[in-house]
Design a protein around this motif. Sequence first.
Motif, PDB file in Angstrom:
ATOM      1  N   PRO A  25      21.875   0.497  -1.311  1.00  0.00           N
ATOM      2  CA  PRO A  25      21.046  -0.414  -1.208  1.00  0.00           C
ATOM      3  C   PRO A  25      19.474   0.179  -1.665  1.00  0.00           C
ATOM      4  CG  PRO A  25      22.146   0.042   0.935  1.00  0.00           C
ATOM      5  CD  PRO A  25      22.529   1.057  -0.029  1.00  0.00           C
ATOM      6  N   HIS A  26      19.507   1.253  -1.958  1.00  0.00           N
ATOM      7  CA  HIS A  26      18.336   2.127  -2.342  1.00  0.00           C
ATOM      8  C   HIS A  26      18.178   2.463  -3.759  1.00  0.00           C
ATOM      9  CE1 HIS A  26      17.303   2.336   1.735  1.00  0.00           C
ATOM     10  NE2 HIS A  26      18.468   3.007   2.008  1.00  0.00           N
ATOM     11  N   LEU A  27      19.291   2.023  -4.650  1.00  0.00           N
ATOM     12  CA  LEU A  27      19.533   2.425  -5.959  1.00  0.00           C
ATOM     13  C   LEU A  27      18.291   2.027  -6.989  1.00  0.00           C
ATOM     14  CD1 LEU A  27      23.227   2.644  -6.714  1.00  0.00           C
ATOM     15  CD2 LEU A  27      21.592   4.722  -6.854  1.00  0.00           C
ATOM     16  N   PHE A  28      17.847   0.602  -6.566  1.00  0.00           N
ATOM     17  CA  PHE A  28      16.953   0.003  -7.418  1.00  0.00           C
ATOM     18  C   PHE A  28      15.411   0.199  -7.165  1.00  0.00           C
ATOM     19  CE2 PHE A  28      20.975  -1.971  -8.433  1.00  0.00           C
ATOM     20  CZ  PHE A  28      21.056  -2.529  -9.738  1.00  0.00           C
ATOM     21  N   ASP A  29      15.280   1.073  -5.941  1.00  0.00           N
ATOM     22  CA  ASP A  29      13.903   1.369  -5.396  1.00  0.00           C
ATOM     23  C   ASP A  29      13.457   2.098  -6.604  1.00  0.00           C
ATOM     24  OD1 ASP A  29      14.424  -0.107  -3.330  1.00  0.00           O
ATOM     25  OD2 ASP A  29      14.982   1.491  -2.024  1.00  0.00           O
ATOM     26  N   PRO A  30      12.089   2.120  -6.591  1.00  0.00           N
ATOM     27  CA  PRO A  30      11.178   2.891  -7.655  1.00  0.00           C
ATOM     28  C   PRO A  30      11.237   4.388  -7.466  1.00  0.00           C
ATOM     29  CG  PRO A  30       9.711   1.081  -6.972  1.00  0.00           C
ATOM     30  CD  PRO A  30      10.883   1.054  -6.164  1.00  0.00           C
ATOM     31  N   ASP A  71       0.662  -1.204  -0.036  1.00  0.00           N
ATOM     32  CA  ASP A  71       0.159  -0.047  -0.028  1.00  0.00           C
ATOM     33  C   ASP A  71       0.800   1.121   0.030  1.00  0.00           C
ATOM     34  OD1 ASP A  71      -2.869   1.154   0.350  1.00  0.00           O
ATOM     35  OD2 ASP A  71      -1.885   2.185   2.208  1.00  0.00           O
ATOM     36  N   ARG A  72       1.969   1.073   0.769  1.00  0.00           N
ATOM     37  CA  ARG A  72       2.861   2.330   0.983  1.00  0.00           C
ATOM     38  C   ARG A  72       3.526   2.614  -0.329  1.00  0.00           C
ATOM     39  NH1 ARG A  72       6.204   0.860   4.696  1.00  0.00           N
ATOM     40  NH2 ARG A  72       4.919   1.618   6.583  1.00  0.00           N
ATOM     41  N   SER A  73       3.964   1.553  -0.837  1.00  0.00           N
ATOM     42  CA  SER A  73       4.622   1.667  -2.364  1.00  0.00           C
ATOM     43  C   SER A  73       3.765   2.230  -3.476  1.00  0.00           C
ATOM     44  CB  SER A  73       5.244   0.102  -2.643  1.00  0.00           C
ATOM     45  OG  SER A  73       4.438  -0.616  -2.969  1.00  0.00           O
ATOM     46  N   GLN A  74       2.487   1.586  -3.292  1.00  0.00           N
ATOM     47  CA  GLN A  74       1.445   2.107  -4.444  1.00  0.00           C
ATOM     48  C   GLN A  74       1.150   3.629  -4.199  1.00  0.00           C
ATOM     49  OE1 GLN A  74       1.305  -0.226  -6.815  1.00  0.00           O
ATOM     50  NE2 GLN A  74      -1.064  -0.260  -6.615  1.00  0.00           N
ATOM     51  N   LYS A  75       1.014   4.177  -2.808  1.00  0.00           N
ATOM     52  CA  LYS A  75       0.747   5.596  -2.754  1.00  0.00           C
ATOM     53  C   LYS A  75       2.195   6.326  -3.237  1.00  0.00           C
ATOM     54  CE  LYS A  75      -2.343   4.861   1.063  1.00  0.00           C
ATOM     55  NZ  LYS A  75      -2.719   5.305   2.660  1.00  0.00           N
ATOM     56  N   THR A  76       3.365   5.679  -2.929  1.00  0.00           N
ATOM     57  CA  THR A  76       4.474   6.410  -3.171  1.00  0.00           C
ATOM     58  C   THR A  76       4.583   6.505  -4.793  1.00  0.00           C
ATOM     59  OG1 THR A  76       5.597   5.835  -1.278  1.00  0.00           O
ATOM     60  CG2 THR A  76       6.996   6.488  -2.999  1.00  0.00           C
ATOM     61  N   PHE A  77       4.333   5.470  -5.574  1.00  0.00           N
ATOM     62  CA  PHE A  77       4.317   5.514  -6.950  1.00  0.00           C
ATOM     63  C   PHE A  77       3.290   6.382  -7.422  1.00  0.00           C
ATOM     64  CE2 PHE A  77       3.107   3.970 -11.012  1.00  0.00           C
ATOM     65  CZ  PHE A  77       4.290   3.444 -11.512  1.00  0.00           C
ATOM     66  N   ILE A  78       2.123   6.397  -6.754  1.00  0.00           N
ATOM     67  CA  ILE A  78       1.489   7.156  -7.536  1.00  0.00           C
ATOM     68  C   ILE A  78       1.801   8.873  -7.295  1.00  0.00           C
ATOM     69  CG2 ILE A  78      -0.987   8.327  -7.212  1.00  0.00           C
ATOM     70  CD1 ILE A  78      -2.031   5.500  -6.617  1.00  0.00           C
TER      71      ILE A  78
END
Length: 448
Positions: A398-403, A235-242
């Motif tokens: 560690p965070h380079l591949f995060d959206p 849910d957090r990643s979806q909100k962040t993505f939007i």
Amino acid sequence: MMKVNLTQRIWLSFIAIIVLVGLTITVIYPISIRGTLTDETYRIIEQEQARFANPFSDYFSPPQSELDFIERREAERSVGHLFLFDQLGTLRGEPIPPDEVLQEIVSNAVNQEGNRQRYELTYHGATLFYVISRIESDGEEAYQISYMWDTYRDLMVNRLWERLVYLMLITSALSLLPAIWLKRYLRQPLRVLGDRFEQIAKRNWKEPFRWEGDEDFQKLSDQFERMRQNLIRYDRSQKTFIQHASHELKTPIMVVKTYAQSVKDGIMPKDDLGQTMDVILEEADRMDKRVKDMLYFTKLDALKKETINLEELVFGALAFRIEERFRMQREDITFVIEGADLKFKGDSEHLQVLLENLVENSMRYAKDTIWIRAVDEGKNIAIIVKNNGEKIEEEDIPHLFDPFRKGNKGQFGLGLAIVRRIAELHHGYHEVLNEEEGVSFKITIPKS
């Protein structure tokens, strides 16, 4: 088909077990115990008969009984004795049986081949058990006939059956206690878990769940908790993505809108109309690429490993195509391709996108050289894209591949996230390595 809940299933299961056991005992027990007591009756007869095993004389007179033949039936373990003297054809002993019984007994005695044999007959609805033994009396053959009614056997069967019925009733009543306990034992955690699922359905997953007690329910609660945490992250990643997608599209839309309004008002933000339109087209291209990247990323997220199209690939066919596509964007960069002959299995379309994103990322940081190489590592193949630019801060790796995670020259924040997802679809993994002469992005996937 009738639907039943868990409580009803438990009760039905216990009742079915009790009924099954009861029917089994009802059918098997009487047959088994009746046969056993029949043998016991014959044993009693033979035991009593052995008391009269001494030779007989002409003056022998068997003890007389006050019970007649029929009355003896009422006595539980009363054994009667008769003696048949073949030479005289006479019968001596306790009360003489009725003629029809006597005829059968005498017939069996005369025709008996062995020294001792068991018989039974039915008279007036009752069973008479008797044993005929061949004996000698004053050197002549005679027969000792000992008999006993089925009173003892039937009485013992009835007594044992009555006690068994009481025992079954008590056992059935006591078996309800574990059924009640099992119902409560299963119902409470399942009810709590059901309430939590109801909360999850309402998108309320903030409260953690932990069940202390039984190992199986505790394991189930741990699995539920992991599901809850995954839902929170999703849910957090979806909100962040939007949020990031909206932010990424907001700037070019604003630029296009501003420039278009200026042209409409007769104001040229740039020197001439051509340059102004070039800015609008450039921003439109940026929006187009961002939208395509976002759609491609969501597509990869929905794919499973089983849906990718695996085929045999030659690394050089992918690498030289990428070099040709990017060579003209920076003429100052030299591309070095190694391991071009290496063969492996993968999805051509997805791996093409993987290399494009890695090379595009490297071009923003490389000084003058980009290495595109494939290395055979036994069961795996390593695809490495290296540039000789500045090293990456250790805390950022560690965070380079995060959206939407951007570096200092990042553009869209989805390129490396797409790379990671493609590697995962190929059962592989990703690495970032700071080296002496730059940075390497390494993707390791199985060769087959």
